[in-house]
Motif scaffolding. Structure first.
Motif, PDB file in Angstrom:
ATOM      1  N   ASP A 144       0.563  -1.244   0.108  1.00 58.48           N
ATOM      2  CA  ASP A 144      -0.017  -0.230   0.064  1.00 58.48           C
ATOM      3  C   ASP A 144       0.861   1.173   0.029  1.00 58.48           C
ATOM      4  O   ASP A 144       0.364   2.220  -0.493  1.00 58.48           O
ATOM      5  N   ILE A 145       1.973   1.198   0.581  1.00 56.78           N
ATOM      6  CA  ILE A 145       2.835   2.257   0.572  1.00 56.78           C
ATOM      7  C   ILE A 145       4.152   1.904   0.104  1.00 56.78           C
ATOM      8  O   ILE A 145       5.188   2.329   1.041  1.00 56.78           O
ATOM      9  N   PRO A 146       4.631   1.802  -1.046  1.00 63.41           N
ATOM     10  CA  PRO A 146       5.987   1.455  -1.605  1.00 63.41           C
ATOM     11  C   PRO A 146       6.867   2.644  -1.972  1.00 63.41           C
ATOM     12  O   PRO A 146       8.100   2.401  -2.062  1.00 63.41           O
ATOM     13  N   GLU A 147       6.233   3.787  -1.987  1.00 61.75           N
ATOM     14  CA  GLU A 147       7.130   4.945  -2.713  1.00 61.75           C
ATOM     15  C   GLU A 147       8.123   5.079  -1.572  1.00 61.75           C
ATOM     16  O   GLU A 147       7.996   5.201  -0.308  1.00 61.75           O
ATOM     17  N   GLY A 148       9.423   5.304  -1.958  1.00 57.73           N
ATOM     18  CA  GLY A 148      10.709   5.449  -1.366  1.00 57.73           C
ATOM     19  C   GLY A 148      11.279   4.329  -0.839  1.00 57.73           C
ATOM     20  O   GLY A 148      12.283   4.328  -0.088  1.00 57.73           O
ATOM     21  N   TYR A 149      10.762   3.151  -1.233  1.00 61.28           N
ATOM     22  CA  TYR A 149      11.370   1.703  -0.563  1.00 61.28           C
ATOM     23  C   TYR A 149      11.541   0.880  -1.913  1.00 61.28           C
ATOM     24  O   TYR A 149      10.960   1.120  -3.018  1.00 61.28           O
ATOM     25  N   SER A 150      12.384  -0.197  -1.952  1.00 61.27           N
ATOM     26  CA  SER A 150      12.382  -1.269  -2.719  1.00 61.27           C
ATOM     27  C   SER A 150      12.674  -2.305  -1.872  1.00 61.27           C
ATOM     28  O   SER A 150      13.106  -2.359  -0.429  1.00 61.27           O
ATOM     29  N   VAL A 151      12.884  -3.684  -2.456  1.00 60.16           N
ATOM     30  CA  VAL A 151      13.026  -4.760  -1.543  1.00 60.16           C
ATOM     31  C   VAL A 151      14.027  -5.732  -2.613  1.00 60.16           C
ATOM     32  O   VAL A 151      14.054  -5.618  -3.904  1.00 60.16           O
ATOM     33  N   SER A 152      14.508  -6.753  -1.947  1.00 59.71           N
ATOM     34  CA  SER A 152      15.409  -7.821  -2.875  1.00 59.71           C
ATOM     35  C   SER A 152      15.023  -9.103  -2.049  1.00 59.71           C
ATOM     36  O   SER A 152      15.196  -8.954  -0.774  1.00 59.71           O
ATOM     37  N   ARG A 153      15.063 -10.075  -2.836  1.00 63.86           N
ATOM     38  CA  ARG A 153      14.801 -11.265  -2.130  1.00 63.86           C
ATOM     39  C   ARG A 153      15.448 -12.296  -3.236  1.00 63.86           C
ATOM     40  O   ARG A 153      15.025 -12.963  -4.271  1.00 63.86           O
ATOM     41  N   GLU A 154      16.755 -12.498  -2.986  1.00 62.91           N
ATOM     42  CA  GLU A 154      17.647 -13.339  -3.863  1.00 62.91           C
ATOM     43  C   GLU A 154      17.797 -14.796  -3.359  1.00 62.91           C
ATOM     44  O   GLU A 154      17.948 -15.868  -4.242  1.00 62.91           O
ATOM     45  N   LYS A 155      17.527 -15.056  -1.999  1.00 64.94           N
ATOM     46  CA  LYS A 155      17.240 -16.232  -1.324  1.00 64.94           C
ATOM     47  C   LYS A 155      15.947 -16.456  -0.645  1.00 64.94           C
ATOM     48  O   LYS A 155      15.294 -15.540  -0.192  1.00 64.94           O
ATOM     49  N   LYS A 156      15.227 -17.683  -0.637  1.00 61.15           N
ATOM     50  CA  LYS A 156      14.240 -17.814   0.034  1.00 61.15           C
ATOM     51  C   LYS A 156      13.863 -17.381   1.299  1.00 61.15           C
ATOM     52  O   LYS A 156      12.820 -16.703   1.828  1.00 61.15           O
ATOM     53  N   GLU A 157      15.039 -17.543   2.145  1.00 62.57           N
ATOM     54  CA  GLU A 157      14.879 -17.360   3.364  1.00 62.57           C
ATOM     55  C   GLU A 157      15.172 -15.702   4.107  1.00 62.57           C
ATOM     56  O   GLU A 157      14.999 -15.381   5.169  1.00 62.57           O
ATOM     57  N   ARG A 158      15.558 -14.939   2.906  1.00 57.31           N
ATOM     58  CA  ARG A 158      15.948 -13.684   3.175  1.00 57.31           C
ATOM     59  C   ARG A 158      15.178 -12.511   2.435  1.00 57.31           C
ATOM     60  O   ARG A 158      15.067 -12.754   1.318  1.00 57.31           O
ATOM     61  N   PHE A 159      14.860 -11.535   2.984  1.00 56.51           N
ATOM     62  CA  PHE A 159      14.142 -10.505   2.472  1.00 56.51           C
ATOM     63  C   PHE A 159      14.330  -9.018   2.768  1.00 56.51           C
ATOM     64  O   PHE A 159      14.205  -9.037   4.169  1.00 56.51           O
ATOM     65  N   SER A 160      14.990  -8.411   2.030  1.00 57.65           N
ATOM     66  CA  SER A 160      15.639  -7.052   2.374  1.00 57.65           C
ATOM     67  C   SER A 160      14.784  -5.770   2.082  1.00 57.65           C
ATOM     68  O   SER A 160      14.152  -5.860   0.863  1.00 57.65           O
ATOM     69  N   LEU A 161      14.600  -5.036   2.898  1.00 51.07           N
ATOM     70  CA  LEU A 161      14.073  -3.419   2.487  1.00 51.07           C
ATOM     71  C   LEU A 161      15.120  -2.756   2.439  1.00 51.07           C
ATOM     72  O   LEU A 161      16.164  -2.618   3.258  1.00 51.07           O
TER      73      LEU A 161
END
Lengths: 111, 111
Positions: free
Chosen positions: A59-76
């Motif tokens: 709902d509020i993605p502006e100014g953010y991005s994410v990365s999920r290179e591996k199943k167990e890790r999710f970076s903001l």
């Protein structure tokens, strides 16, 4: 017990810095989520991911991005931190048919 | 669009008094409803979900589709119930399993 671990409990960053918030889960969950929690506003969804390398805006993605290179890790990622991004950030994971498991949160202050 | 409304920011009750935390939702399909709780200095955790129809820590919640409500109830409040409570809605499984949260109600149980 499912464990969702957020790497930092408290962070203080300067305006304009690039900020990375890391989240790791250890139960092979497909789904991972990033929320921010603000008094009076509840939890608002920033981004989520249903699989490795997949991401969808919340709902509020502006100014953010994410990365999920591996199943167990999710970076903001905050590309250029601003004071209005001062907040508590919560990571969560889930598997189909089960509720969310949350991390303990990262309290980010941007000065 | 899915929406969750918790009209009370703060609910203060005496120990032993009944508790009702209100939650109303809007969703065009068949929702799944949850209550999450956050005790002081702890992570957000699932309290109960409507499909399991169970009582957790003396709390119950019934989904009323006619009134689009999912109020949380407990007949006799305890001091340890003091916490922040969030109502949440999921629009379905798979890619629609993201949760939408209300703004939260802080329950304060006093002697």
């Amino acid at each position: 017990d499912v464990k969702v671990t957020q790497s930092s409990r408290y962070l203080v960053k300067r305006t304009g810095e690039k900020v990375f918030l890391e989240c790791v889960q250890d139960m092979d969950h497909e789904n991972m989520f990033w929320y921010r929690q603000d008094p009076g506003l509840g939890l608002r969804l920033i981004y989520f991911s249903y699989d490795v390398k997949m991401k969808e805006k919340g709902d509020i993605p502006e100014g953010y991005s994410v990365s999920r290179e591996k199943k167990e890790r999710f970076s903001l990622i905050l590309e250029s931190a601003s004071t209005n991004q001062t907040s508590m950030y919560l990571c969560a994971s889930s598997s189909a048919g089960y509720g969310y498991t949350f991390g303990s949160g990262t309290r980010l202050t941007v000065v | 669009a899915q929406r969750v409304t918790q009209p009370e920011k703060l609910l203060s009750v005496f120990k032993g008094a009944p508790v009702e935390l209100k939650c109303n939702y809007s969703y065009s399909g068949s929702p799944e409803l949850f209550w999450y709780v956050q005790y002081s200095r702890q992570r957000l955790q699932l309290l109960l979900r409507h499909i399991s129809r169970e009582s957790i820590k003396g709390f119950t919640a019934d989904l009323n589709k006619g009134e689009t409500s999912f109020h949380l109830k407990k007949p006799f409040a305890q001091e340890e119930d003091s916490a922040m409570y969030y109502c949440a809605l999921s629009g379905g499984t798979g890619t629609a399993s993201k949760l939408t949260f209300g703004t939260g109600t802080r329950l304060q149980v006093t002697l």
